[in-house]
Design an enzyme around this catalytic site. Sequence first.
Site, PDB file in Angstrom:
ATOM      1  N   SER A 181      -4.937   6.536  13.347  1.00  0.00           N
ATOM      2  CA  SER A 181      -5.228   7.728  12.551  1.00  0.00           C
ATOM      3  C   SER A 181      -5.657   8.874  13.459  1.00  0.00           C
ATOM      4  CB  SER A 181      -6.361   7.391  11.583  1.00  0.00           C
ATOM      5  OG  SER A 181      -6.905   8.563  11.047  1.00  0.00           O
ATOM      6  N   ALA A 182      -5.389  10.081  13.002  1.00  0.00           N
ATOM      7  CA  ALA A 182      -5.851  11.269  13.733  1.00  0.00           C
ATOM      8  C   ALA A 182      -7.377  11.312  13.798  1.00  0.00           C
ATOM      9  CB  ALA A 182      -5.324  12.520  13.052  1.00  0.00           C
ATOM     10  N   LYS A 220      -9.569   1.820   4.252  1.00  0.00           N
ATOM     11  CA  LYS A 220      -9.415   3.182   4.787  1.00  0.00           C
ATOM     12  C   LYS A 220     -10.384   4.218   4.221  1.00  0.00           C
ATOM     13  CE  LYS A 220      -5.957   4.599   1.422  1.00  0.00           C
ATOM     14  NZ  LYS A 220      -4.757   5.332   1.118  1.00  0.00           N
ATOM     15  N   LYS A 265     -10.393   1.940  14.042  1.00  0.00           N
ATOM     16  CA  LYS A 265      -9.077   2.354  14.563  1.00  0.00           C
ATOM     17  C   LYS A 265      -9.128   2.487  16.086  1.00  0.00           C
ATOM     18  CE  LYS A 265      -6.900   2.505  10.702  1.00  0.00           C
ATOM     19  NZ  LYS A 265      -5.915   1.468  10.401  1.00  0.00           N
ATOM     20  N   GLY A 274       0.811  -1.213   0.000  1.00  0.00           N
ATOM     21  CA  GLY A 274       0.000   0.000   0.000  1.00  0.00           C
ATOM     22  C   GLY A 274       0.847   1.267   0.000  1.00  0.00           C
ATOM     23  N   TYR A 334     -15.052   3.547   9.883  1.00  0.00           N
ATOM     24  CA  TYR A 334     -13.600   3.440   9.694  1.00  0.00           C
ATOM     25  C   TYR A 334     -12.875   3.916  10.954  1.00  0.00           C
ATOM     26  CZ  TYR A 334      -8.885   4.929   8.499  1.00  0.00           C
ATOM     27  OH  TYR A 334      -7.519   5.131   8.536  1.00  0.00           O
ATOM     28  N   ARG A 336     -18.216  18.875   3.414  1.00  0.00           N
ATOM     29  CA  ARG A 336     -18.365  17.418   3.348  1.00  0.00           C
ATOM     30  C   ARG A 336     -18.775  16.932   4.746  1.00  0.00           C
ATOM     31  NH1 ARG A 336     -13.089  13.966   1.676  1.00  0.00           N
ATOM     32  NH2 ARG A 336     -12.320  14.839   3.631  1.00  0.00           N
ATOM     33  N   ASN A 355      -9.359  11.881  -1.055  1.00  0.00           N
ATOM     34  CA  ASN A 355      -8.476  12.801  -0.337  1.00  0.00           C
ATOM     35  C   ASN A 355      -7.978  13.918  -1.254  1.00  0.00           C
ATOM     36  OD1 ASN A 355      -7.599   9.823   1.086  1.00  0.00           O
ATOM     37  ND2 ASN A 355      -8.395  11.450   2.360  1.00  0.00           N
ATOM     38  N   ASP A 366       0.451  -8.871   1.600  1.00  0.00           N
ATOM     39  CA  ASP A 366      -0.648  -8.018   1.134  1.00  0.00           C
ATOM     40  C   ASP A 366      -1.626  -8.894   0.362  1.00  0.00           C
ATOM     41  OD1 ASP A 366      -2.148  -5.802  -0.206  1.00  0.00           O
ATOM     42  OD2 ASP A 366      -0.533  -4.598   0.650  1.00  0.00           O
TER      43      ASP A 366
HETATM   44  P1  NAD Z   1      -3.469   1.477   1.370  1.00  0.00           P
HETATM   45  O1  NAD Z   1      -4.851   1.038   1.058  1.00  0.00           O
HETATM   46  O2  NAD Z   1      -2.653   2.064   0.293  1.00  0.00           O
HETATM   47  O3  NAD Z   1      -2.662   0.250   1.997  1.00  0.00           O
HETATM   48  C1  NAD Z   1      -3.258  -0.775   2.749  1.00  0.00           C
HETATM   49  C2  NAD Z   1      -2.813  -2.109   2.158  1.00  0.00           C
HETATM   50  O4  NAD Z   1      -3.400  -3.166   2.926  1.00  0.00           O
HETATM   51  C3  NAD Z   1      -3.281  -2.297   0.709  1.00  0.00           C
HETATM   52  O5  NAD Z   1      -2.173  -2.633  -0.087  1.00  0.00           O
HETATM   53  C4  NAD Z   1      -4.302  -3.412   0.782  1.00  0.00           C
HETATM   54  O6  NAD Z   1      -4.282  -4.207  -0.385  1.00  0.00           O
HETATM   55  C5  NAD Z   1      -3.860  -4.177   2.021  1.00  0.00           C
HETATM   56  N1  NAD Z   1      -4.913  -4.907   2.730  1.00  0.00           N
HETATM   57  C6  NAD Z   1      -6.128  -4.458   3.111  1.00  0.00           C
HETATM   58  N2  NAD Z   1      -6.794  -5.423   3.752  1.00  0.00           N
HETATM   59  C7  NAD Z   1      -5.979  -6.499   3.804  1.00  0.00           C
HETATM   60  C8  NAD Z   1      -6.105  -7.812   4.343  1.00  0.00           C
HETATM   61  N3  NAD Z   1      -7.212  -8.221   4.955  1.00  0.00           N
HETATM   62  N4  NAD Z   1      -5.074  -8.663   4.208  1.00  0.00           N
HETATM   63  C9  NAD Z   1      -3.940  -8.278   3.573  1.00  0.00           C
HETATM   64  N5  NAD Z   1      -3.765  -7.058   3.041  1.00  0.00           N
HETATM   65  C10 NAD Z   1      -4.772  -6.185   3.154  1.00  0.00           C
HETATM   66  O7  NAD Z   1      -3.555   2.470   2.610  1.00  0.00           O
HETATM   67  P2  NAD Z   1      -2.424   3.388   3.254  1.00  0.00           P
HETATM   68  O8  NAD Z   1      -2.772   4.796   2.945  1.00  0.00           O
HETATM   69  O9  NAD Z   1      -1.083   2.877   2.926  1.00  0.00           O
HETATM   70  O10 NAD Z   1      -2.735   3.166   4.778  1.00  0.00           O
HETATM   71  C11 NAD Z   1      -2.068   2.166   5.546  1.00  0.00           C
HETATM   72  C12 NAD Z   1      -2.693   2.116   6.927  1.00  0.00           C
HETATM   73  O11 NAD Z   1      -2.625   3.403   7.520  1.00  0.00           O
HETATM   74  C13 NAD Z   1      -4.176   1.728   6.917  1.00  0.00           C
HETATM   75  O12 NAD Z   1      -4.426   0.919   8.047  1.00  0.00           O
HETATM   76  C14 NAD Z   1      -4.881   3.066   7.060  1.00  0.00           C
HETATM   77  O13 NAD Z   1      -6.131   2.940   7.670  1.00  0.00           O
HETATM   78  C15 NAD Z   1      -3.912   3.832   7.946  1.00  0.00           C
HETATM   79  N6  NAD Z   1      -4.009   5.296   7.790  1.00  0.00           N
HETATM   80  C16 NAD Z   1      -3.885   5.848   6.545  1.00  0.00           C
HETATM   81  C17 NAD Z   1      -3.995   7.226   6.393  1.00  0.00           C
HETATM   82  C18 NAD Z   1      -3.892   7.857   5.035  1.00  0.00           C
HETATM   83  O14 NAD Z   1      -4.277   9.032   4.900  1.00  0.00           O
HETATM   84  N7  NAD Z   1      -3.383   7.211   4.017  1.00  0.00           N
HETATM   85  C19 NAD Z   1      -4.215   8.023   7.512  1.00  0.00           C
HETATM   86  C20 NAD Z   1      -4.322   7.442   8.765  1.00  0.00           C
HETATM   87  C21 NAD Z   1      -4.211   6.056   8.884  1.00  0.00           C
HETATM   88  C1  UD1 Z   2      -9.745  12.032   5.595  1.00  0.00           C
HETATM   89  C2  UD1 Z   2     -10.668  11.096   6.332  1.00  0.00           C
HETATM   90  C3  UD1 Z   2     -10.030  10.695   7.646  1.00  0.00           C
HETATM   91  C4  UD1 Z   2      -8.640  10.112   7.422  1.00  0.00           C
HETATM   92  C5  UD1 Z   2      -7.807  11.140   6.660  1.00  0.00           C
HETATM   93  C6  UD1 Z   2      -6.448  10.636   6.339  1.00  0.00           C
HETATM   94  C7  UD1 Z   2     -12.922  11.767   5.640  1.00  0.00           C
HETATM   95  C8  UD1 Z   2     -14.208  12.405   6.080  1.00  0.00           C
HETATM   96  N1  UD1 Z   2     -11.933  11.753   6.555  1.00  0.00           N
HETATM   97  O1  UD1 Z   2      -9.592  13.157   6.371  1.00  0.00           O
HETATM   98  O2  UD1 Z   2     -10.821   9.745   8.316  1.00  0.00           O
HETATM   99  O3  UD1 Z   2      -8.027   9.797   8.655  1.00  0.00           O
HETATM  100  O4  UD1 Z   2      -8.475  11.455   5.429  1.00  0.00           O
HETATM  101  O5  UD1 Z   2      -6.550   9.625   5.392  1.00  0.00           O
HETATM  102  O6  UD1 Z   2     -12.807  11.256   4.535  1.00  0.00           O
HETATM  103  N2  UD1 Z   2     -11.112  18.454   0.483  1.00  0.00           N
HETATM  104  C9  UD1 Z   2     -11.651  19.235  -0.522  1.00  0.00           C
HETATM  105  N3  UD1 Z   2     -11.883  18.660  -1.739  1.00  0.00           N
HETATM  106  C10 UD1 Z   2     -11.600  17.354  -2.005  1.00  0.00           C
HETATM  107  C11 UD1 Z   2     -11.036  16.562  -0.974  1.00  0.00           C
HETATM  108  C12 UD1 Z   2     -10.817  17.151   0.257  1.00  0.00           C
HETATM  109  O7  UD1 Z   2     -11.917  20.402  -0.326  1.00  0.00           O
HETATM  110  O8  UD1 Z   2     -11.849  16.884  -3.129  1.00  0.00           O
HETATM  111  C13 UD1 Z   2     -10.819  19.089   1.783  1.00  0.00           C
HETATM  112  C14 UD1 Z   2     -11.516  18.441   2.966  1.00  0.00           C
HETATM  113  O9  UD1 Z   2     -12.775  19.001   3.187  1.00  0.00           O
HETATM  114  C15 UD1 Z   2     -10.510  18.740   4.086  1.00  0.00           C
HETATM  115  C16 UD1 Z   2      -9.146  18.713   3.382  1.00  0.00           C
HETATM  116  O10 UD1 Z   2      -9.430  18.922   2.007  1.00  0.00           O
HETATM  117  O11 UD1 Z   2     -10.713  20.012   4.607  1.00  0.00           O
HETATM  118  C17 UD1 Z   2      -8.400  17.403   3.532  1.00  0.00           C
HETATM  119  O12 UD1 Z   2      -9.261  16.346   3.139  1.00  0.00           O
HETATM  120  P1  UD1 Z   2      -8.766  14.827   3.049  1.00  0.00           P
HETATM  121  O13 UD1 Z   2      -7.529  14.750   2.246  1.00  0.00           O
HETATM  122  O14 UD1 Z   2      -9.927  13.997   2.607  1.00  0.00           O
HETATM  123  O15 UD1 Z   2      -8.357  14.466   4.542  1.00  0.00           O
HETATM  124  P2  UD1 Z   2      -9.197  14.592   5.905  1.00  0.00           P
HETATM  125  O16 UD1 Z   2     -10.467  15.294   5.714  1.00  0.00           O
HETATM  126  O17 UD1 Z   2      -8.294  15.111   6.938  1.00  0.00           O
END
Ligand code: NAD
Ligand code: UD1
Length: 336
Positions: free
Chosen positions: A124-125, A84, A152, A10, A148, A291, A198, A31
Amino acid sequence: MNILVTGGAGYIGSHTAVELLEDGYEIVLLDNFSNSKPEVVNRIKSITGKDFKSYKVDLLDKQRLEKVFEENPIDAVIHFAGFKAVGESVANPIKYYKNNVVGTLILCETMNRYNVKKMVFSSSATVYGMNNTSPLTEDMPLSTNNPYGSTKMMIEMILNDLSYSDRDWRLSILRYFNPIGAHESGLIGEDPNGEPNNLMPYITQVAVGIRDKLTIFGNDYPTHDGTGVRDYIHVVDLAKGHAKALKKILEKQGTDVFNLGTGIGYSVMELIRYFEEANEINIPVTLSGRRPGDVAVCYADPDKAARILDWRAEKDIYDMCRDSWRWQSKNPEGYK
Ligand code: NAD
Ligand code: UD1
């Protein structure tokens, strides 16, 4: 030292795999590729010049997970695997509770059986909910407003109970703020399925021409320009934070929780402006309402990680914008 990286293909897992290999660890990548592509494994190998085993295994498949532990002497686990997407979790909560919570329980059970009791976990935050005021500190009360986030929070509770029940467990719970950016090689990065949820992947898809314009979700928040403020952190800094957390639990007993953020908040408008400036690209925007579920302001107090893990984010917002764009422009269709 052999580290099992679940969800290693991921976005964050792949960057952490690179850091670990460069720090001299051996890794085993696991994965199910439900949200990633097997090509990621080749890219990690080509960046680092190192080889490692990778398994296509689902955490919910006990037998195949056990085989991974049987075949490899694992010292510690970094656990990224999980779903996620907030919106999807609201529409299909069972899918989220099953994959994230049950998947983690099966992993912990298997680790216990093989006497592997060290884990770094991706929280996650989002667990800070809607009611705390930034800067957010680790001791603030937790709450969530979507399934979601609840997965966490539940997993954090499970891990805390586990470490209380058996002091041999060493757990590092990392609460990420908003990871963006990509490895400077441009070989690995974020590759969302379908329309991005995002902000940064949306911006880069507009920049590359996949989408016409970015929709700004609300400009009536109580912030300096009315748009939401977040703590964007470079994914390579985040990956380095995992290496520090891992080092800590390998060396010392105890379980702890850390914010991984920069401590700096940028608004949506500011992020767009920095992206435009850093890459000399214009991003067309349109405005819509807020949103549901979004907070106005969310940024970390990163002091605890600095004091205890000796980790601080080093890359700035320009690095994040440049590296996000390098990845997207070199891979307009992601890993396809
Ligand atoms: P991602 O989806 O890119 O990576 C997650 C990986 O886990 C993927 O490759 C997916 O194929 C694999 N996966 C999911 N379920 C599985 C299972 N049951 N068995 C094996 N593999 C599995 O996401 P990411 O952005 O790299 O996030 C990684 C972790 O961090 C996640 O737990 C996510 O919730 C957490 N997190 C992400 C963010 C963010 O903004 N990206 C923020 C806070 C927390
Ligand atoms: C999102 C997730 C949160 C997760 C975090 C990190 C939601 C409601 N929350 O939060 O659970 O922990 O990502 O992965 O999805 N925005 C726009 N236009 C867009 C996309 C986003 O204006 O097309 C704004 C949002 O309103 C926000 C900011 O950009 O103010 C960031 O958004 P995003 O990247 O989705 O992250 P989070 O909202 O922090």
